[in-house]
Design a protein around this motif. Sequence first.
Motif, PDB file in Angstrom:
ATOM      1  N   TYR A  93     -47.322 -13.909  -8.582  1.00  0.00           N
ATOM      2  CA  TYR A  93     -45.905 -13.558  -8.613  1.00  0.00           C
ATOM      3  C   TYR A  93     -45.733 -12.125  -9.121  1.00  0.00           C
ATOM      4  N   SER A 137     -46.664 -30.691 -13.727  1.00  0.00           N
ATOM      5  CA  SER A 137     -45.643 -29.681 -13.497  1.00  0.00           C
ATOM      6  C   SER A 137     -46.231 -28.302 -13.756  1.00  0.00           C
ATOM      7  N   SER A 149     -45.312 -26.619  -5.579  1.00  0.00           N
ATOM      8  CA  SER A 149     -44.189 -26.032  -4.827  1.00  0.00           C
ATOM      9  C   SER A 149     -44.562 -24.678  -4.248  1.00  0.00           C
ATOM     10  N   ARG A 197     -44.308 -23.797  -0.402  1.00  0.00           N
ATOM     11  CA  ARG A 197     -43.445 -22.698   0.024  1.00  0.00           C
ATOM     12  C   ARG A 197     -44.226 -21.630   0.793  1.00  0.00           C
TER      13      ARG A 197
HETATM   14  P1  ADP Z   1     -40.325 -27.122  -9.506  1.00  0.00           P
HETATM   15  O1  ADP Z   1     -41.137 -27.636 -10.652  1.00  0.00           O
HETATM   16  O2  ADP Z   1     -39.645 -28.209  -8.705  1.00  0.00           O
HETATM   17  O3  ADP Z   1     -41.055 -26.137  -8.664  1.00  0.00           O
HETATM   18  P2  ADP Z   1     -39.125 -25.120 -11.149  1.00  0.00           P
HETATM   19  O4  ADP Z   1     -38.055 -25.414 -12.126  1.00  0.00           O
HETATM   20  O5  ADP Z   1     -40.527 -24.885 -11.608  1.00  0.00           O
HETATM   21  O6  ADP Z   1     -39.091 -26.318 -10.109  1.00  0.00           O
HETATM   22  O7  ADP Z   1     -38.725 -23.891 -10.249  1.00  0.00           O
HETATM   23  C1  ADP Z   1     -37.431 -23.749  -9.718  1.00  0.00           C
HETATM   24  C2  ADP Z   1     -37.287 -22.332  -9.152  1.00  0.00           C
HETATM   25  O8  ADP Z   1     -37.517 -21.361 -10.175  1.00  0.00           O
HETATM   26  C3  ADP Z   1     -38.276 -22.018  -8.049  1.00  0.00           C
HETATM   27  O9  ADP Z   1     -37.623 -21.285  -7.048  1.00  0.00           O
HETATM   28  C4  ADP Z   1     -39.353 -21.171  -8.722  1.00  0.00           C
HETATM   29  O10 ADP Z   1     -39.933 -20.239  -7.819  1.00  0.00           O
HETATM   30  C5  ADP Z   1     -38.584 -20.478  -9.830  1.00  0.00           C
HETATM   31  N1  ADP Z   1     -39.428 -20.286 -11.012  1.00  0.00           N
HETATM   32  C6  ADP Z   1     -40.195 -21.205 -11.619  1.00  0.00           C
HETATM   33  N2  ADP Z   1     -40.876 -20.691 -12.660  1.00  0.00           N
HETATM   34  C7  ADP Z   1     -40.513 -19.393 -12.707  1.00  0.00           C
HETATM   35  C8  ADP Z   1     -40.852 -18.312 -13.553  1.00  0.00           C
HETATM   36  N3  ADP Z   1     -41.727 -18.441 -14.538  1.00  0.00           N
HETATM   37  N4  ADP Z   1     -40.276 -17.127 -13.314  1.00  0.00           N
HETATM   38  C9  ADP Z   1     -39.394 -16.970 -12.337  1.00  0.00           C
HETATM   39  N5  ADP Z   1     -39.032 -17.953 -11.491  1.00  0.00           N
HETATM   40  C10 ADP Z   1     -39.572 -19.140 -11.679  1.00  0.00           C
END
Ligand code: ADP
Length: 228
Positions: free
Chosen positions: A13, A39, A44, A48
């Motif tokens: 990322y 988790s 995901s 994606r």
């Molecule tokens: P899941 O566990 O269902 O993937 P998350 O709550 O982890 O749901 O993620 C929800 C959204 O937030 C996703 O679009 C993900 O890309 C984004 N996301 C998750 N973790 C981070 C992070 N550390 N920084 C920025 N965006 C995040």
Amino acid sequence: MASITMNNVVKTYPDGFTAVKGIDMEIADGEFVILVGPSGCGKSTLLRMIVGLEDITDGEMRIADEVVNDKAPRDRDLAMVFQNYALYPHLTVYENIAFPLRLAKGKFTDQEIDERVRRASTLLELDEHLERKPANLSGGQRQRVAMGRAIVRQAQAFLFDEPLSNLDAKLRGQMRTEIARLQRTLATTTVYVTHDQTEAMTLGDRVCVLRHGEIQQMASPRGLYEQP
Ligand code: ADP
Ligand code: ADP
């Protein structure tokens, strides 16, 4: 139908965090693969990247033997079902299912759309509900409409992101049976993310256990159970 092949697929990322660390995976035509793991393990992110909603940092993603790294989601011919199945509240069940086909302007005649919608609705036992609006459906029926929208496109593969996690236990059981039946009928390549042990052990041909962005195990449900 199509195979999905990943060669050393990496996702880093923008903040520098590497969520997927060089995954090799080969999903055969018509195979049903479950992605599980705690988790944050990268489920995901991987899903994606298959759909094209997330860029691939390194490595190669192929669908039906074609490299899709730079292909936009709409050109990948995949159908995704999310846990928050956003149906259009003002449209009938029929029009909700038909929507992806209407969106592809001019590609399908009204007759083709009608045939596809009716085939999907019969498969999902929604025939009696075609004229209703989402607000007047049960949770399970709404989830079936969401699956109808995926089926109607006759995409090369289905991708499910925890599709049943918002349903109660009884409905989850029913929908599990439904999904298993659909898979036997359609035999479409499927990647399915879940937290649910029962789904993992009953639905898939193979289960892939992810941990910290790496494959920890990949085996048939039975094989997984028998491994130490
Ligand atoms: P899941 O566990 O269902 O993937 P998350 O709550 O982890 O749901 O993620 C929800 C959204 O937030 C996703 O679009 C993900 O890309 C984004 N996301 C998750 N973790 C981070 C992070 N550390 N920084 C920025 N965006 C995040
Ligand atoms: P899972 O679906 O298995 O819960 P995710 O693929 O959502 O895991 O996330 C994997 C890891 O990547 C997590 O540590 C998450 O915080 C991180 N992550 C997800 N999206 C982003 C993002 N947009 N930016 C930075 N880190 C992210």
